[in-house]
Every structure is written in C-alpha cells, then in structure tokens.
Design a protein around this motif. Structure first.
Motif, PDB file in Angstrom:
ATOM      1  N   MET A   1       0.848  -1.166   0.000  1.00  0.00           N
ATOM      2  CA  MET A   1       0.000   0.000   0.000  1.00  0.00           C
ATOM      3  C   MET A   1       0.896   1.231   0.000  1.00  0.00           C
ATOM      4  O   MET A   1       1.900   1.281   0.705  1.00  0.00           O
ATOM      5  CB  MET A   1      -0.900  -0.045   1.226  1.00  0.00           C
ATOM      6  N   LYS A   2       0.513   2.237  -0.752  1.00  0.00           N
ATOM      7  CA  LYS A   2       1.279   3.484  -0.793  1.00  0.00           C
ATOM      8  C   LYS A   2       0.719   4.463   0.233  1.00  0.00           C
ATOM      9  O   LYS A   2      -0.494   4.664   0.315  1.00  0.00           O
ATOM     10  CB  LYS A   2       1.225   4.096  -2.186  1.00  0.00           C
ATOM     11  N   VAL A   3       1.628   5.035   1.014  1.00  0.00           N
ATOM     12  CA  VAL A   3       1.269   6.061   1.995  1.00  0.00           C
ATOM     13  C   VAL A   3       2.327   7.155   1.940  1.00  0.00           C
ATOM     14  O   VAL A   3       3.452   6.920   1.513  1.00  0.00           O
ATOM     15  CB  VAL A   3       1.159   5.489   3.426  1.00  0.00           C
ATOM     16  N   SER A   4       1.966   8.339   2.390  1.00  0.00           N
ATOM     17  CA  SER A   4       2.930   9.442   2.389  1.00  0.00           C
ATOM     18  C   SER A   4       3.967   9.217   3.485  1.00  0.00           C
ATOM     19  O   SER A   4       3.722   8.514   4.465  1.00  0.00           O
ATOM     20  CB  SER A   4       2.225  10.780   2.600  1.00  0.00           C
ATOM     21  N   PHE A   5       5.121   9.828   3.297  1.00  0.00           N
ATOM     22  CA  PHE A   5       6.142   9.739   4.336  1.00  0.00           C
ATOM     23  C   PHE A   5       5.621  10.351   5.631  1.00  0.00           C
ATOM     24  O   PHE A   5       5.927   9.858   6.721  1.00  0.00           O
ATOM     25  CB  PHE A   5       7.441  10.423   3.888  1.00  0.00           C
ATOM     26  N   ASN A   6       4.814  11.408   5.546  1.00  0.00           N
ATOM     27  CA  ASN A   6       4.211  11.997   6.752  1.00  0.00           C
ATOM     28  C   ASN A   6       3.403  10.945   7.501  1.00  0.00           C
ATOM     29  O   ASN A   6       3.496  10.833   8.728  1.00  0.00           O
ATOM     30  CB  ASN A   6       3.292  13.169   6.387  1.00  0.00           C
ATOM     31  N   ASP A   7       2.586  10.184   6.759  1.00  0.00           N
ATOM     32  CA  ASP A   7       1.783   9.136   7.393  1.00  0.00           C
ATOM     33  C   ASP A   7       2.668   8.053   8.004  1.00  0.00           C
ATOM     34  O   ASP A   7       2.337   7.493   9.046  1.00  0.00           O
ATOM     35  CB  ASP A   7       0.810   8.513   6.389  1.00  0.00           C
ATOM     36  N   VAL A  44      10.672   5.280   6.894  1.00  0.00           N
ATOM     37  CA  VAL A  44      11.235   6.427   7.602  1.00  0.00           C
ATOM     38  C   VAL A  44      12.737   6.507   7.348  1.00  0.00           C
ATOM     39  O   VAL A  44      13.285   7.602   7.154  1.00  0.00           O
ATOM     40  CB  VAL A  44      10.908   6.358   9.118  1.00  0.00           C
ATOM     41  N   GLY A  45      13.407   5.371   7.297  1.00  0.00           N
ATOM     42  CA  GLY A  45      14.831   5.349   6.983  1.00  0.00           C
ATOM     43  C   GLY A  45      15.110   5.893   5.583  1.00  0.00           C
ATOM     44  O   GLY A  45      16.070   6.645   5.377  1.00  0.00           O
ATOM     45  N   ALA A  77      15.829  26.111   1.675  1.00  0.00           N
ATOM     46  CA  ALA A  77      15.870  25.060   0.651  1.00  0.00           C
ATOM     47  C   ALA A  77      15.665  23.685   1.280  1.00  0.00           C
ATOM     48  O   ALA A  77      14.944  22.836   0.734  1.00  0.00           O
ATOM     49  CB  ALA A  77      17.197  25.119  -0.105  1.00  0.00           C
ATOM     50  N   PHE A  78      16.282  23.464   2.444  1.00  0.00           N
ATOM     51  CA  PHE A  78      16.125  22.181   3.132  1.00  0.00           C
ATOM     52  C   PHE A  78      14.681  22.005   3.579  1.00  0.00           C
ATOM     53  O   PHE A  78      14.096  20.921   3.417  1.00  0.00           O
ATOM     54  CB  PHE A  78      17.074  22.078   4.325  1.00  0.00           C
ATOM     55  N   ALA A  86       8.155  14.785   2.231  1.00  0.00           N
ATOM     56  CA  ALA A  86       7.196  14.255   3.207  1.00  0.00           C
ATOM     57  C   ALA A  86       5.832  13.990   2.578  1.00  0.00           C
ATOM     58  O   ALA A  86       5.110  13.090   3.003  1.00  0.00           O
ATOM     59  CB  ALA A  86       7.062  15.213   4.386  1.00  0.00           C
ATOM     60  N   ALA A  87       5.505  14.732   1.540  1.00  0.00           N
ATOM     61  CA  ALA A  87       4.219  14.553   0.870  1.00  0.00           C
ATOM     62  C   ALA A  87       4.255  13.414  -0.146  1.00  0.00           C
ATOM     63  O   ALA A  87       3.204  12.925  -0.566  1.00  0.00           O
ATOM     64  CB  ALA A  87       3.810  15.852   0.181  1.00  0.00           C
ATOM     65  N   GLU A  88       5.451  12.975  -0.542  1.00  0.00           N
ATOM     66  CA  GLU A  88       5.566  11.862  -1.492  1.00  0.00           C
ATOM     67  C   GLU A  88       5.049  10.579  -0.859  1.00  0.00           C
ATOM     68  O   GLU A  88       5.039  10.422   0.355  1.00  0.00           O
ATOM     69  CB  GLU A  88       7.035  11.654  -1.897  1.00  0.00           C
ATOM     70  N   THR A  89       4.656   9.655  -1.724  1.00  0.00           N
ATOM     71  CA  THR A  89       4.189   8.363  -1.221  1.00  0.00           C
ATOM     72  C   THR A  89       5.265   7.299  -1.414  1.00  0.00           C
ATOM     73  O   THR A  89       6.127   7.413  -2.279  1.00  0.00           O
ATOM     74  CB  THR A  89       2.897   7.918  -1.933  1.00  0.00           C
ATOM     75  N   VAL A  90       5.182   6.310  -0.570  1.00  0.00           N
ATOM     76  CA  VAL A  90       6.119   5.194  -0.593  1.00  0.00           C
ATOM     77  C   VAL A  90       5.317   3.917  -0.361  1.00  0.00           C
ATOM     78  O   VAL A  90       4.297   3.929   0.337  1.00  0.00           O
ATOM     79  CB  VAL A  90       7.215   5.382   0.486  1.00  0.00           C
TER      80      VAL A  90
END
Length: 141
Positions: A1-7, A44-45, A77-78, A86-90
């Motif tokens: 399942m894809k979730v955002s890095f924030n999630d 998270v890693g 920039a950082f 953080a908004a990307e999904t993984v």
C-alpha cells in the motif's frame, strides 16, 4: 500500500507507543505489530537518507562562478525539500491491520489508562481509548 512519508512517521509513532509488555500474551499480535513497525521503519529510513543527501548537497561548494548560499537560504531550501519529500508516497508492506488484529490489540491495550506519546513540546498523556481510535483511523482496514 502506498502512503505518504508523513503518514509513515505518524503510524510508526503510534506503533512504537505499544509496549512490548502489552503484546507478551499474544505472539500472533506481537508478530503482526513488529512486522508493521519494520515496514514503517524502512520507509522512515528512506526519508532520512533522502534528507541526508539534500543536506550534503546544500553544503557542497557552489559551482564555479555561482554565489554561495547563505545559511538562511540553505535552511529554506532544506525545509522546502523536506516538505516536498514528506508529501511523497512510498510503498509500505503490511501497512494496514485487519479488524481481527485490531480487536486483539484493543484487548491487549485495554480502554482504561493512558500512555505517553511524543509531541512537539515533549510528551503528552493520551487516554488508551483515544490512542486506539487513532490507530483505528490510521491503520485499520
């Protein structure tokens, strides 16, 4: 399942708030929680590695003829890179728990009492019933 890095961060925080002692009487539940933690820890890693690369690139010497960035520009920039990443999904395997696993977790944790969860300003007490509702909202299919 894809979730955002924030999630991933949120869900890992919730899973880490489940004490090993709460799982000791149910090996199946313990293994399910551990497997979920591993999936979120990996994500998270990945996020942390990506942010390390961004930090390193911001500290590299500027291209010949280019103006070096100020510390404020580097920080901005950082922050922008962090927000974007953080908004990307993984893809996270075993990202959700079924209703049966959640019922076992509810029995193990109990509705009475509270637990400490990290907050922006330290840690705060959360009622177990509220904690379980957060787990249900975030992770139960």
């Amino acid at each position: 399942m894809k979730v955002s890095f924030n999630d991933c961060f949120t869900r890992l925080t919730l899973l880490n708030a489940i004490a090993p002692a709460e799982l000791k009487d149910d090996a199946r539940l313990a293994s399910r929680i551990i497997l979920m933690r591993v999936g979120y820890q990996k994500a998270v890693g990945e996020f942390q590695e990506a942010m390390q690369k961004v930090a390193e690139s911001l500290n590299e010497a500027p291209a010949e003829g280019a103006e070096p960035m100020t510390e404020e520009q580097k920080e901005a920039a950082f922050a922008e890179a962090r927000k974007s990443k953080a908004a990307e999904t993984v893809e996270v395997p075993r990202a959700k728990m079924d209703a049966e696993t959640f019922a076992s977790l509810t029995a193990a944790v109990g509705l009475e009492g509270f637990r400490e969860l990290p907050t922006g300003d330290g840690s705060g007490k959360v009622d177990n019933a509220v904690f379980l509702s957060w787990v249900a909202e975030a992770m139960v299919e």
